[in-house]
Design an enzyme around this catalytic site. Structure first.
Site, PDB file in Angstrom:
ATOM      1  N   TRP A  40     -87.177 -23.639 -38.532  1.00 50.67           N
ATOM      2  CA  TRP A  40     -85.940 -24.326 -38.087  1.00 50.67           C
ATOM      3  C   TRP A  40     -85.329 -23.444 -36.711  1.00 50.67           C
ATOM      4  O   TRP A  40     -85.375 -22.338 -36.887  1.00 50.67           O
ATOM      5  CB  TRP A  40     -84.829 -24.422 -39.069  1.00 50.67           C
ATOM      6  CG  TRP A  40     -83.445 -24.577 -38.575  1.00 50.67           C
ATOM      7  CD1 TRP A  40     -82.480 -23.623 -38.079  1.00 50.67           C
ATOM      8  CD2 TRP A  40     -82.766 -25.861 -38.617  1.00 50.67           C
ATOM      9  NE1 TRP A  40     -81.282 -24.247 -37.843  1.00 50.67           N
ATOM     10  CE2 TRP A  40     -81.339 -25.699 -38.158  1.00 50.67           C
ATOM     11  CE3 TRP A  40     -83.055 -26.979 -38.903  1.00 50.67           C
ATOM     12  CZ2 TRP A  40     -80.490 -26.592 -37.657  1.00 50.67           C
ATOM     13  CZ3 TRP A  40     -82.333 -28.020 -38.822  1.00 50.67           C
ATOM     14  CH2 TRP A  40     -80.858 -27.677 -38.199  1.00 50.67           C
ATOM     15  N   ASP A  43     -78.997 -23.647 -32.270  1.00 48.25           N
ATOM     16  CA  ASP A  43     -78.286 -23.094 -30.618  1.00 48.25           C
ATOM     17  C   ASP A  43     -79.415 -22.379 -29.770  1.00 48.25           C
ATOM     18  O   ASP A  43     -79.944 -21.350 -30.211  1.00 48.25           O
ATOM     19  CB  ASP A  43     -77.212 -22.439 -30.899  1.00 48.25           C
ATOM     20  CG  ASP A  43     -76.198 -23.276 -31.788  1.00 48.25           C
ATOM     21  OD1 ASP A  43     -76.507 -24.456 -31.967  1.00 48.25           O
ATOM     22  OD2 ASP A  43     -75.068 -22.594 -32.053  1.00 48.25           O
TER      23      ASP A  43
END
Length: 500
Positions: A40, A43
């Site tokens: 994953w 930001d």
């Protein structure tokens, strides 16, 4: 290398090997956008030019395609298109960050790569967020201390200690500054400022700005910059309420505010926007854009990159081993009281197979004789009479049942994207926004990669970014001109070439 960092690196190496040995996984992945090599990512972090190389760090959980204890992944590039994977930079391990290394920024501090990030710690279900720092040589990074450098003790008032994060660090006239966001006791966000003479001992200065518009709560991922002589804040507010006229949607947004930054009195004086009488404007009107971060290159350009997803729009297929990608890096400018953003000029060297023409009113242009023959890495530029009625539709898909639709509605003056018929239509599947065009001849630039579509209107005056997933890596493309006037189009493929 500490144990957690070593384990994360081992997992990253395993993921990379799987991708390198799987043509099927390689075909899923974008060609000219950065995407995590496995696990994953969210930001962008530490986006900076260190020496002569651009560095991009990112929030990273290598152990699954869902959010988990945050690490910092790391890639580098010379052109911001070809990204080289580096060792995992940070992992949760110390007293200050045992529950996660959250978002932050980085600067080249006289030959040392200086990182500021949020460390999450605490016991049980109680978490505390504080600010930590690390230094590195561009490959290996070491934390300055096992304990945070800035904690709640450094803030002279009460606030929600679970929400104090996302440091933006910069240096001006020999002084270091760090801006962070907090959640005040009334649940509204605020941007606070610290300063330091040595980047180690920090002094609280005050509140630069706070949420006072009633449209949002907590702020995230602040950026503080001066763009073409204009002071600017970039913020990602949470829990915003939809306001179609202002261009805001429910949930997480990313906005910019212009004004004047007073360092002496620690205040940011907002300007009122001439087009709507408000003080903030949307950066990107699409479904998938959040947490942008900027850096200024040595050649003078200010570049922004964002996470091409948002918290309410997770659509990664369950059988994927990677989740998360970034927007194309964008060159920013500020003119005519507007933020303009365009894909970096380096992309021009990747373009080939140019084709142009005119599509008459009522006509349809097909890129292939049948659906399923075209790779999805291309640019399509349109020149449209903005005063014409009707609409222009851009349909991308590989079967009659799997497609996405971009619509430019000239009669009702909006742009929309619909991914209801894509592979994963859950979460947010449709968005529309008012068209931001002031020209009689409206230019629309459509940048398409394997699983994303970024749209730029009128030389970047408006951006509209959306992601999608299809079963087949190839697509057909149909352009339908349902407007009352002809339009001009320009098409080219975008191909990766390591020799360029």
């Amino acid at each position: 290398m500490n144990e957690n960092l070593s384990l994360a690196q081992k997992k990253q190496d395993e993921l990379l090997k799987v991708i390198e040995e799987s043509p099927e996984i390689q075909a899923q992945r974008p060609v000219f956008h950065f995407a995590t090599f496995g696990g994953w990512c969210n930001d962008p972090n530490g986006f900076s030019q260190f020496k002569n190389t651009v560095h991009l760090f990112f929030q990273y959980h290598p152990y699954s395609t869902k959010w988990g204890p945050m690490h910092w992944g790391h890639v580098t590039s010379k052109d911001m298109l070809n990204w080289k994977l580096q060792p995992v930079a940070l992992a949760p391990e110390t007293e200050g960050d045992c529950k996660g290394c959250f978002s932050g920024t980085a600067i080249d501090d006289e030959g040392i790569h200086l990182i500021a990030y949020t460390g999450v710690s605490g016991k049980g279900n109680v978490e505390v967020q504080n600010q930590c720092m690390a230094i590195g040589d561009g490959v290996i990074y070491n934390k300055i201390s096992d304990k945070p450098l800035i904690t709640a003790k450094d803030i002279p008032f009460e606030y929600n200690k679970e929400h104090f994060r996302d440091p933006k660090i910069w240096k001006k006239d020999g002084t270091y500054y760090m801006a962070c966001v907090i959640k005040q006791n009334d649940d509204n966000g605020a941007l606070i400022l610290f300063q330091s003479s040595n980047s180690r001992k920090w002094t609280y200065r005050g509140i630069l700005d706070s949420s006072k518009d009633g449209l949002s709560k907590m702020w995230e991922c602040p950026d503080v910059l001066n763009l073409d002589g204009k002071d600017m804040l970039i913020l990602s507010p949470q829990e915003m309420k939809e306001n179609y006229d202002l261009g805001f949607h429910n949930g997480n947004n990313s906005l910019y505010i212009t004004g004047s930054l007073d360092y002496k009195n620690c205040k940011f004086a907002r300007e009122t926007r001439p087009e709507n009488g408000y003080t903030a404007a949307q950066i990107d009107y699409g479904i998938d854009f959040y947490a942008p971060e900027t850096t200024k290159l040595k050649d003078g350009r200010t570049i922004m990159i964002g996470w091409m997803q948002s918290w309410e729009s997770y659509i990664t297929p369950e059988d994927y081993m990677w989740s998360g990608m970034m927007t194309i890096p964008r060159e920013l400018s500020y003119k005519n009281n507007q933020l303009y953003q365009l894909p970096i000029r380096e992309l021009e060297k990747w373009k080939c197979n140019h084709e142009n023409g005119i599509l008459s009113s009522g006509d349809m242009a097909l890129s292939t004789k049948k659906m399923g023959e075209m790779q999805r890495q291309f640019e399509y530029d349109l020149s449209i009479n903005s005063k014409a009625g009707g609409k222009v539709k851009f349909i991308l898909g590989n079967t009659e049942n799997e497609y996405v639709v971009l619509e430019i509605n000239l009669s009702e003056n909006f742009i929309s994207f619909d991914r209801t018929a894509s592979r994963t239509p859950r979460a947010v599947s449709f968005r529309k926004a008012k068209l931001k065009s002031e020209n009689d001849l409206m230019k629309v630039r459509i940048l398409c990669d394997t699983c994303s579509m970024e749209v730029f209107v009128d030389d970047g005056r408006m951006a509209f970014t959306n992601a999608f997933f299809f079963t087949n890596p190839k697509s057909g493309l149909i352009l339908i001109n349902e407007s009352s006037d002809s339009l001009e189009y320009f098409f080219c493929n975008i191909k990766k070439n390591k020799e360029r």
